[in-house]
Design an enzyme around this catalytic site. Structure first.
Site, mmCIF file in Angstrom:
data_model
loop_
_atom_site.group_PDB
_atom_site.id
_atom_site.type_symbol
_atom_site.label_atom_id
_atom_site.label_comp_id
_atom_site.label_asym_id
_atom_site.label_seq_id
_atom_site.Cartn_x
_atom_site.Cartn_y
_atom_site.Cartn_z
ATOM 1 N N ASN A 9 0.818 -1.270 -0.082
ATOM 2 C CA ASN A 9 0.086 0.032 -0.030
ATOM 3 C C ASN A 9 1.098 1.200 -0.080
ATOM 4 O OD1 ASN A 9 -1.835 1.996 0.683
ATOM 5 N ND2 ASN A 9 -2.478 1.415 2.450
ATOM 6 N N LYS A 11 -0.029 4.169 -0.049
ATOM 7 C CA LYS A 11 -0.412 5.734 0.501
ATOM 8 C C LYS A 11 -0.173 6.690 -0.404
ATOM 9 C CE LYS A 11 -0.269 3.192 4.614
ATOM 10 N NZ LYS A 11 -0.002 3.032 6.355
ATOM 11 N N HIS A 95 -9.377 1.055 4.852
ATOM 12 C CA HIS A 95 -8.238 1.395 5.614
ATOM 13 C C HIS A 95 -8.385 2.159 6.912
ATOM 14 C CE1 HIS A 95 -3.996 2.405 6.557
ATOM 15 N NE2 HIS A 95 -3.540 1.245 5.897
ATOM 16 N N GLU A 97 -6.714 4.622 7.949
ATOM 17 C CA GLU A 97 -6.431 6.118 7.564
ATOM 18 C C GLU A 97 -7.678 6.533 7.055
ATOM 19 O OE1 GLU A 97 -2.690 5.495 5.734
ATOM 20 O OE2 GLU A 97 -1.701 5.039 7.438
ATOM 21 N N GLU A 167 -5.249 -5.037 10.302
ATOM 22 C CA GLU A 167 -4.442 -3.991 10.585
ATOM 23 C C GLU A 167 -4.555 -3.412 12.014
ATOM 24 O OE1 GLU A 167 -2.427 -2.851 6.761
ATOM 25 O OE2 GLU A 167 -4.040 -1.454 7.095
ATOM 26 N N GLY A 173 2.598 2.088 10.709
ATOM 27 C CA GLY A 173 3.570 3.234 10.798
ATOM 28 C C GLY A 173 4.321 3.446 11.897
ATOM 29 N N SER A 213 3.504 -2.246 10.322
ATOM 30 C CA SER A 213 5.174 -2.222 10.549
ATOM 31 C C SER A 213 5.610 -3.473 10.079
ATOM 32 C CB SER A 213 5.405 -2.222 11.874
ATOM 33 O OG SER A 213 4.839 -0.609 12.191
HETATM 34 P P1 13P Z 1 3.046 0.256 7.732
HETATM 35 O O1 13P Z 1 3.770 -1.061 6.954
HETATM 36 O O2 13P Z 1 3.866 1.565 7.244
HETATM 37 O O3 13P Z 1 3.089 0.170 9.137
HETATM 38 O O4 13P Z 1 1.581 0.470 7.099
HETATM 39 C C1 13P Z 1 0.788 -0.534 7.062
HETATM 40 C C2 13P Z 1 -0.600 -0.162 6.509
HETATM 41 O O5 13P Z 1 -1.100 0.773 6.673
HETATM 42 C C3 13P Z 1 -0.807 -0.877 5.218
HETATM 43 O O6 13P Z 1 -1.963 -0.583 4.762
#
Ligand code: 13P
Length: 253
Positions: A9, A11, A95, A97, A167, A173, A213
Protein backbone atom coordinates in the site's frame (compact mmCIF):
# COMPACT_ATOMS: atom_id res chain seq x y z
CA UNK A 1 -4.20 -24.30 0.15
CA UNK A 2 -4.30 -20.51 0.16
CA UNK A 3 -1.58 -18.83 -1.92
CA UNK A 4 0.11 -16.14 0.19
CA UNK A 5 -0.48 -12.57 -0.98
CA UNK A 6 1.99 -9.79 -0.32
CA UNK A 7 0.41 -6.42 -1.03
CA UNK A 8 2.06 -3.02 -1.00
CA UNK A 9 0.00 0.00 0.00
CA UNK A 10 1.90 3.03 -1.29
CA UNK A 11 -0.48 5.48 0.44
CA UNK A 12 0.25 9.01 -0.89
CA UNK A 13 3.72 8.24 -2.21
CA UNK A 14 5.15 8.01 -5.75
CA UNK A 15 4.23 9.83 -8.92
CA UNK A 16 3.25 7.94 -12.07
CA UNK A 17 6.84 8.01 -13.35
CA UNK A 18 8.25 6.89 -10.00
CA UNK A 19 5.71 4.06 -9.86
CA UNK A 20 6.66 2.83 -13.34
CA UNK A 21 10.36 2.79 -12.36
CA UNK A 22 9.47 0.91 -9.20
CA UNK A 23 7.46 -1.73 -11.06
CA UNK A 24 10.25 -2.30 -13.56
CA UNK A 25 12.70 -2.79 -10.70
CA UNK A 26 10.36 -5.13 -8.83
CA UNK A 27 9.52 -7.23 -11.86
CA UNK A 28 13.22 -7.73 -12.48
CA UNK A 29 13.61 -9.00 -8.93
CA UNK A 30 10.64 -11.38 -8.90
CA UNK A 31 11.09 -12.71 -12.44
CA UNK A 32 10.48 -16.42 -12.54
CA UNK A 33 9.58 -16.73 -8.86
CA UNK A 34 6.35 -18.39 -7.86
CA UNK A 35 4.43 -19.37 -4.78
CA UNK A 36 3.52 -15.87 -3.63
CA UNK A 37 1.00 -13.51 -5.23
CA UNK A 38 2.11 -9.88 -5.37
CA UNK A 39 0.01 -6.73 -5.54
CA UNK A 40 0.84 -3.04 -5.31
CA UNK A 41 -1.67 -0.27 -4.64
CA UNK A 42 -0.24 3.08 -5.81
CA UNK A 43 -2.14 6.39 -5.84
CA UNK A 44 -4.95 6.75 -8.43
CA UNK A 45 -2.72 8.83 -10.70
CA UNK A 46 -0.20 5.98 -10.89
CA UNK A 47 -2.60 3.12 -11.61
CA UNK A 48 -2.28 3.22 -15.36
CA UNK A 49 1.50 3.51 -15.44
CA UNK A 50 1.74 0.72 -12.85
CA UNK A 51 -0.51 -1.55 -14.90
CA UNK A 52 1.43 -0.83 -18.09
CA UNK A 53 4.78 -1.47 -16.44
CA UNK A 54 3.45 -4.66 -14.82
CA UNK A 55 1.80 -6.07 -17.98
CA UNK A 56 2.75 -9.70 -18.50
CA UNK A 57 4.37 -9.98 -15.06
CA UNK A 58 3.15 -11.55 -11.82
CA UNK A 59 2.51 -8.13 -10.28
CA UNK A 60 -1.14 -7.20 -9.85
CA UNK A 61 -2.31 -3.63 -9.34
CA UNK A 62 -4.84 -2.36 -6.82
CA UNK A 63 -6.49 0.94 -5.94
CA UNK A 64 -6.45 2.34 -2.40
CA UNK A 65 -10.08 3.42 -2.34
CA UNK A 66 -13.21 3.81 -4.49
CA UNK A 67 -16.58 5.47 -4.27
CA UNK A 68 -19.52 3.06 -4.18
CA UNK A 69 -21.55 4.72 -6.95
CA UNK A 70 -20.84 3.99 -10.58
CA UNK A 71 -20.84 7.69 -11.48
CA UNK A 72 -22.42 10.91 -10.29
CA UNK A 73 -21.90 14.37 -8.85
CA UNK A 74 -19.28 13.36 -6.26
CA UNK A 75 -16.43 15.84 -6.64
CA UNK A 76 -13.04 14.29 -6.05
CA UNK A 77 -14.27 10.69 -6.03
CA UNK A 78 -13.39 7.80 -8.34
CA UNK A 79 -15.52 4.72 -9.08
CA UNK A 80 -14.67 1.03 -9.22
CA UNK A 81 -15.21 0.96 -12.99
CA UNK A 82 -12.79 3.85 -13.42
CA UNK A 83 -9.94 2.28 -11.46
CA UNK A 84 -10.62 -1.05 -13.12
CA UNK A 85 -10.28 0.53 -16.54
CA UNK A 86 -6.99 2.06 -15.39
CA UNK A 87 -5.74 -1.46 -14.65
CA UNK A 88 -6.63 -2.14 -11.01
CA UNK A 89 -7.92 -5.61 -10.15
CA UNK A 90 -7.86 -5.19 -6.35
CA UNK A 91 -9.11 -2.35 -4.18
CA UNK A 92 -8.28 -1.64 -0.54
CA UNK A 93 -11.46 -0.80 1.37
CA UNK A 94 -11.81 0.58 4.89
CA UNK A 95 -8.15 1.25 5.64
CA UNK A 96 -7.85 2.74 9.13
CA UNK A 97 -6.46 5.96 7.69
CA UNK A 98 -9.66 6.31 5.70
CA UNK A 99 -11.75 5.45 8.73
CA UNK A 100 -10.00 7.88 11.10
CA UNK A 101 -9.00 10.72 8.75
CA UNK A 102 -11.78 10.63 6.16
CA UNK A 103 -14.86 9.46 8.02
CA UNK A 104 -15.15 5.98 6.53
CA UNK A 105 -17.74 3.89 8.40
CA UNK A 106 -18.67 0.22 8.40
CA UNK A 107 -21.65 1.22 6.29
CA UNK A 108 -19.53 2.94 3.63
CA UNK A 109 -17.13 0.00 3.72
CA UNK A 110 -20.06 -2.30 2.99
CA UNK A 111 -21.19 -0.22 0.02
CA UNK A 112 -17.65 -0.13 -1.37
CA UNK A 113 -17.24 -3.88 -0.98
CA UNK A 114 -20.43 -4.38 -2.97
CA UNK A 115 -19.31 -1.88 -5.62
CA UNK A 116 -15.93 -3.59 -5.97
CA UNK A 117 -17.53 -7.01 -6.40
CA UNK A 118 -20.05 -5.64 -8.89
CA UNK A 119 -17.16 -4.25 -10.96
CA UNK A 120 -15.38 -7.61 -10.92
CA UNK A 121 -12.65 -6.49 -8.53
CA UNK A 122 -11.23 -8.11 -5.42
CA UNK A 123 -11.81 -6.04 -2.29
CA UNK A 124 -9.09 -6.04 0.39
CA UNK A 125 -11.19 -5.21 3.43
CA UNK A 126 -9.25 -3.73 6.35
CA UNK A 127 -10.24 -4.19 9.97
CA UNK A 128 -8.40 -3.51 13.21
CA UNK A 129 -8.63 -2.05 16.67
CA UNK A 130 -7.12 1.13 18.12
CA UNK A 131 -4.78 1.01 21.09
CA UNK A 132 -7.54 2.26 23.40
CA UNK A 133 -9.84 -0.52 22.22
CA UNK A 134 -7.12 -3.13 22.76
CA UNK A 135 -6.42 -1.78 26.24
CA UNK A 136 -10.13 -2.03 27.04
CA UNK A 137 -10.13 -5.65 25.84
CA UNK A 138 -12.44 -4.82 22.98
CA UNK A 139 -10.26 -6.10 20.13
CA UNK A 140 -12.32 -9.15 19.19
CA UNK A 141 -15.63 -7.31 19.55
CA UNK A 142 -14.37 -4.51 17.28
CA UNK A 143 -13.25 -7.04 14.68
CA UNK A 144 -16.64 -8.78 14.86
CA UNK A 145 -18.50 -5.54 14.29
CA UNK A 146 -16.28 -4.35 11.44
CA UNK A 147 -16.53 -7.69 9.66
CA UNK A 148 -20.23 -8.29 10.25
CA UNK A 149 -21.24 -4.80 9.10
CA UNK A 150 -18.58 -4.38 6.44
CA UNK A 151 -19.42 -7.69 4.77
CA UNK A 152 -23.15 -7.58 5.37
CA UNK A 153 -25.01 -9.26 2.50
CA UNK A 154 -21.95 -10.94 0.98
CA UNK A 155 -22.38 -14.57 -0.06
CA UNK A 156 -20.01 -17.37 0.90
CA UNK A 157 -18.76 -17.51 -2.66
CA UNK A 158 -17.98 -13.76 -2.58
CA UNK A 159 -16.27 -14.08 0.79
CA UNK A 160 -14.10 -16.90 -0.50
CA UNK A 161 -12.76 -14.67 -3.29
CA UNK A 162 -12.20 -11.69 -1.00
CA UNK A 163 -9.15 -10.64 0.96
CA UNK A 164 -9.35 -9.36 4.53
CA UNK A 165 -6.54 -7.47 6.22
CA UNK A 166 -6.12 -7.35 9.98
CA UNK A 167 -4.32 -4.08 10.64
CA UNK A 168 -4.17 -3.08 14.31
CA UNK A 169 -4.19 0.72 14.19
CA UNK A 170 -1.46 0.99 16.83
CA UNK A 171 0.92 -1.00 14.62
CA UNK A 172 0.53 1.10 11.48
CA UNK A 173 3.54 3.28 10.68
CA UNK A 174 4.76 3.03 14.25
CA UNK A 175 7.50 0.45 13.83
CA UNK A 176 5.67 -1.56 16.48
CA UNK A 177 4.30 -4.67 14.79
CA UNK A 178 1.87 -7.01 16.51
CA UNK A 179 3.74 -10.00 17.87
CA UNK A 180 3.17 -13.21 15.90
CA UNK A 181 1.05 -14.40 18.85
CA UNK A 182 -1.12 -11.26 18.83
CA UNK A 183 -1.57 -11.43 15.06
CA UNK A 184 -2.24 -15.16 15.23
CA UNK A 185 -4.89 -14.73 17.90
CA UNK A 186 -6.75 -12.10 15.87
CA UNK A 187 -6.47 -14.04 12.62
CA UNK A 188 -7.66 -17.25 14.28
CA UNK A 189 -10.63 -15.39 15.73
CA UNK A 190 -11.51 -13.84 12.37
CA UNK A 191 -11.33 -17.25 10.66
CA UNK A 192 -13.64 -18.75 13.29
CA UNK A 193 -16.18 -15.98 12.79
CA UNK A 194 -16.02 -16.34 9.02
CA UNK A 195 -16.63 -20.05 9.45
CA UNK A 196 -19.64 -19.33 11.63
CA UNK A 197 -21.10 -16.70 9.31
CA UNK A 198 -20.12 -17.97 5.85
CA UNK A 199 -19.43 -21.69 6.27
CA UNK A 200 -16.33 -23.83 6.45
CA UNK A 201 -15.45 -24.00 2.79
CA UNK A 202 -15.68 -20.25 2.12
CA UNK A 203 -13.84 -19.30 5.30
CA UNK A 204 -11.08 -21.72 4.36
CA UNK A 205 -10.57 -20.04 1.01
CA UNK A 206 -10.65 -16.39 2.13
CA UNK A 207 -7.20 -14.90 2.61
CA UNK A 208 -6.48 -12.86 5.71
CA UNK A 209 -3.44 -10.57 5.55
CA UNK A 210 -1.65 -8.97 8.47
CA UNK A 211 -0.68 -5.30 8.22
CA UNK A 212 1.23 -2.96 10.54
CA UNK A 213 5.00 -2.39 10.46
CA UNK A 214 5.72 -5.51 8.38
CA UNK A 215 9.41 -5.59 7.49
CA UNK A 216 11.81 -8.06 5.87
CA UNK A 217 12.92 -9.22 9.33
CA UNK A 218 9.50 -9.99 10.81
CA UNK A 219 7.47 -11.40 7.89
CA UNK A 220 8.60 -15.02 8.28
CA UNK A 221 7.49 -15.26 11.90
CA UNK A 222 4.18 -13.52 11.20
CA UNK A 223 3.31 -15.71 8.23
CA UNK A 224 4.25 -18.88 10.09
CA UNK A 225 0.81 -18.82 11.74
CA UNK A 226 -1.60 -20.96 9.69
CA UNK A 227 -4.26 -18.22 9.59
CA UNK A 228 -1.89 -15.46 8.37
CA UNK A 229 -2.01 -15.61 4.57
CA UNK A 230 0.25 -12.72 3.70
CA UNK A 231 0.78 -9.07 4.46
CA UNK A 232 -0.42 -5.59 3.60
CA UNK A 233 2.75 -3.53 3.72
CA UNK A 234 2.97 0.24 3.94
CA UNK A 235 6.35 1.91 4.46
CA UNK A 236 8.52 -1.09 3.61
CA UNK A 237 6.73 -1.59 0.27
CA UNK A 238 8.08 1.71 -1.08
CA UNK A 239 11.54 0.31 -1.73
CA UNK A 240 11.47 -2.53 -4.28
CA UNK A 241 14.38 -4.33 -2.61
CA UNK A 242 12.76 -4.27 0.84
CA UNK A 243 9.41 -5.31 -0.65
CA UNK A 244 11.08 -8.14 -2.53
CA UNK A 245 12.76 -9.28 0.69
CA UNK A 246 9.30 -9.45 2.28
CA UNK A 247 7.99 -11.45 -0.70
CA UNK A 248 10.86 -13.90 -0.28
CA UNK A 249 10.22 -14.12 3.44
CA UNK A 250 6.61 -15.09 2.73
CA UNK A 251 7.46 -18.03 0.53
CA UNK A 252 6.20 -21.21 2.08
CA UNK A 253 7.21 -23.49 -0.78
P1 13P B 1 3.15 0.29 7.68
O1 13P B 1 3.64 -1.00 7.05
O2 13P B 1 3.88 1.49 7.21
O3 13P B 1 3.03 0.16 9.16
O4 13P B 1 1.64 0.50 7.12
C1 13P B 1 0.75 -0.56 7.20
C2 13P B 1 -0.45 -0.20 6.41
O5 13P B 1 -1.19 0.70 6.75
C3 13P B 1 -0.73 -0.98 5.18
O6 13P B 1 -2.00 -0.72 4.69
Amino acid sequence: MRTPLIAGNFKMFKTAAETADYVLALRGLIAGRHGVEVMIAPPFTSLQSAAQAAAGSAIAVGAQNIHWEREGAFTGEVSAGMVREAGARFVIVGHSERRTLFGETDDSVNKKVNAAIAAGMTPVVCVGETLEQRDRNETLAVLDRQIKEGLDGATGEQLAAMVLAYEPVWAIGTGRNATPAQAGEAHFHIRQRLKQWFGLESSDRCRILYGGSVKPDNISKLIAHPDVDGALVGGASLDPKAFFAIIQGARTT
